[in-house]
Design an enzyme around this catalytic site. Structure first.
Site, PDB file in Angstrom:
ATOM      1  N   ASN A 126       0.794  -1.365   0.032  1.00  0.00           N
ATOM      2  CA  ASN A 126       0.274   0.739   0.238  1.00  0.00           C
ATOM      3  C   ASN A 126       0.684   1.532   0.046  1.00  0.00           C
ATOM      4  O   ASN A 126       0.939   2.172  -1.348  1.00  0.00           O
ATOM      5  CB  ASN A 126      -1.319  -0.275   1.054  1.00  0.00           C
ATOM      6  N   ASP A 127       1.092   1.842   1.130  1.00  0.00           N
ATOM      7  CA  ASP A 127       2.526   2.398   1.289  1.00  0.00           C
ATOM      8  C   ASP A 127       3.724   2.868   0.415  1.00  0.00           C
ATOM      9  O   ASP A 127       3.751   3.793  -0.542  1.00  0.00           O
ATOM     10  CB  ASP A 127       2.962   2.552   2.709  1.00  0.00           C
ATOM     11  N   VAL A 128       3.537   1.366  -0.452  1.00  0.00           N
ATOM     12  CA  VAL A 128       4.764   1.518  -1.352  1.00  0.00           C
ATOM     13  C   VAL A 128       4.703   2.262  -2.765  1.00  0.00           C
ATOM     14  O   VAL A 128       5.320   2.628  -3.335  1.00  0.00           O
ATOM     15  CB  VAL A 128       6.065   0.753  -1.433  1.00  0.00           C
TER      16      VAL A 128
END
Lengths: 530, 94
Positions: A456-458
């Protein structure tokens, strides 16, 4: 080989002859808190301290073999050879120590036998065997997805072993050859042992917390104590102060306080750090376990331990640095902890309802088949769902259809450095299909499908555009440039570790596949088969 | 060995470590952690010295305890590294 044996024999002979004045060896249960060295003890210590030169050479060889073990890891083809060098180095170090430090019987009024103490040797070999069985069984049984916990557990053992060895050196300084002429422990050796115990204890308690968090036996969210920075700094200063004071006073309470404070600080340092920052923590603890070994190496004047400690110490430090850089965060900010807690609190309110599209496995299968190139981005969610085998099957299907399949791995994906690579390797994905962030990021503009599974964050473009975002500046995959994005996620409710909303969910070309990652990929596989 | 020669070995080994570890391919970072874990158990040398001692029974038992822990790490660490590295074999048919 012959010279080796004769040298060994010489060492055995060099052992002090039994003296009538020597007190009879007490039973094992006898408690000797602080040995009061006698003249005979000091003489024995000097005999011990003079390590024969063949042994010093052997330790040097072991150290060099350890360097070669790490060197082998520069490429998968040489890595297994490297591992064998490592084993050979360890064998040499252990055998050398067993030969030079053979337990001896001095003989007394009841038993005139003097020579190797085979009962003691048996105990040592039994201890090695017990460890070997536990280690080998664990190594065979462990699931690849549980690797981060295993590494954390192993670190804690190194830490605890360092503490025990440090204490043993304190209780029996003669055996370690660290007694000074005045019958007290050398001040330099006291600092080395004190630091070794402190670092070992921090490694131990920190690794235990890291293990509990990684294994899900303890909440992964940061636990924040009030005034924690003051408490932590105060404790660290106290430990260093006590190590300094230890050079002047070798009382039991000093070293006991150092040990207890270090256990506490290790615990306090890790509890405020959240689950996804664990890659940094695990590498940092890896580094600490190395420094602990090096400190013990200084105490023992042993080159193999010093070389290894320096190697492991720098290895862990470099890995922590790589992880921090991949998150664009300072090492101190990670260690200070608390990341994610504040962001979740502030980000929750600002969340707005935006339209997004949901797709089915059939839609995804159809579009994947039509694509020319697909880039798969795995994240921690894939590890949790154990989806790597299903994912590789999907890759195989697509390759049969003539689709080019590549895997893109972010340095901080998963819970330890290289976590995703191991899982993909376990699922038989050839390593030349797996790419690092910098090598593949330019290809998203040309690729048809970006397939995000459990990450997600990446992939959050806010890291590039939104200066107020907690992940601003972190290098991310440019999935927004791909023509089509599939995003496997369990539900729309959850956010990534950083607690920020992801614009990728709401893009025109994004189709959300809401399901358990493994189930969804299996469904896609069925649809591809049909 | 005097303190300065030990310190020299240590400092040089730090530099060697720095360059060797940077050359490790990121794909093998997990095996790197497992193998560094295994080799840092060279602390077993200290544990063996303590376990072989006759000067203090407590030191001896502490040493034996440390021998067990270090050998869990040595055998476990090398075995799990070998298991992981075996998975990185290049696929023949391509």
């Amino acid at each position: 080989m012959l010279s080796f044996l004769s040298a060994a024999a010489a060492t055995l002979q060099a052992y002090p002859e039994p003296t009538p004045a020597a007190p009879p060896a007490g039973p094992l249960t006898e408690i000797v808190p602080v040995p009061l060295p006698t003249g005979a003890h000091v003489g024995e210590a000097l005999a011990h301290a003079a390590t024969p030169s063949w042994a010093m050479l052997a330790y040097l060889v072991a150290g060099v073999l350890f360097i070669l073990a790490l060197r082998g890891l520069s490429h998968p083809t040489t890595s297994r050879e490297g591992n064998r060098y490592g084993m050979a180095g360890m064998l040499i170090a252990v055998v050398t120590t067993l030969v030079t430090h053979m337990p001896m019987k001095v003989g007394d009024a009841f038993n005139s036998y003097a020579g190797p103490d085979f009962a003691s040797l048996g105990e040592i070999l039994a201890a090695i065997a017990i460890g070997a069985v536990i280690g080998l069984v664990t190594a065979r049984r462990i699931k690849m997805t549980d690797m981060p916990q295993l590494v954390a557990a192993f670190h804690s053992l190194v830490g605890l072993a360092a503490v025990l060895v440090g204490w043993a050196a304190y209780l029996d300084p003669a055996a370690f050859g660290i007694l000074g002429g005045d019958g007290l422990i050398n001040p330099v050796s006291r600092v080395e042992a004190g630091l070794g115990i402190a670092i070992g204890a921090i490694t131990f308690s920190g690794s235990v917390i890291a293990f509990l968090k990684l294994a899900g036996k303890m909440s992964g969210s940061p636990i924040l104590l009030p005034l924690r920075h003051v408490i932590n700094l105060g404790t660290l200063v106290a430990i260093l102060g006590l190590v300094g004071y230890f050079t002047m006073d070798q009382s039991l309470w000093v070293i006991a306080t150092i040990t207890v404070l270090s256990f506490i600080i290790g615990f306090l340092l890790i509890i405020p750090i959240g689950g996804a920052d664990m890659p940094v923590v695990v590498s940092m603890l890896n580094s600490y376990s190395g420094w602990a070994a090096a400190a013990m190496g200084f105490t023992l004047h042993n080159s193999a331990m010093i070389i290894t400690g320096a190697l492991v110490g720098s290895s862990g430090a470099i890995l922590s640095y790589i992880m921090c850089k991949a998150m664009n965060r300072g090492f101190l900010s990670v260690i200070a902890g608390g990341f994610g807690a504040e962001a979740a609190a502030s980000g929750g309110a600002a969340k707005e309802q935006r339209p997004w599209k949901q797709g089915s496995a059939d839609d995804a299968a159809f579009m994947l088949k039509q694509a020319e190139s697909v880039i798969i981005i795995p994240g921690y969610g894939m590890a949790v769902a154990q989806a790597q085998h299903a994912l590789r099957e999907m890759g195989d299907h697509l390759k049969k259809e003539g689709v080019s399949v590549k895997y893109a791995i972010h340095p901080v994906a998963g819970r330890m450095p290289g976590h995703m690579n191991v899982l993909l390797a376990e699922a038989n994905v050839p390593y030349d299909e797996v790419f690092e962030l910098e090598d593949i990021n330019s290809e998203f503009a040309q690729c048809d499908v970006a397939f995000i599974i459990g990450a997600n964050d990446v992939v959050n473009p806010a890291a590039k555009t939104d200066k107020s975002s907690p992940i601003y500046g972190m290098p991310v995959f440019d999935v927004d440039k791909a023509k089509q994005v599939f995003f496997i996620k369990r539900s729309m409710g959850g956010v990534g570790y950083a607690g920020v909303d992801n614009d990728v969910f709401y893009m025109d070309q994004t189709m959300m596949l809401l399901a358990d990652a493994k189930k969804m990929v299996e469904d896609i596989n069925k649809a591809l088969d049909a | 060995m005097d303190f300065i020669s030990i310190l020299s070995i240590f400092v040089l080994a730090c530099f060697v470590g720095y360059y060797v570890v940077w050359s490790v391919t990121p794909a093998l970072h997990t095996p790197l952690m497992a193998v560094t874990n295994a080799i840092s158990s060279v602390i077993i040398v200290g544990a063996l010295v303590a376990a072989a001692t006759s000067g203090s029974p407590i030191a001896k038992w502490l040493g034996l305890g440390a021998v067990v822990m270090a050998s869990v790490n040595i055998f476990g660490g090398f075995a799990v590294t070998a298991r992981m590295l075996a998975m990185y074999k290049k696929k023949e048919k391509k």
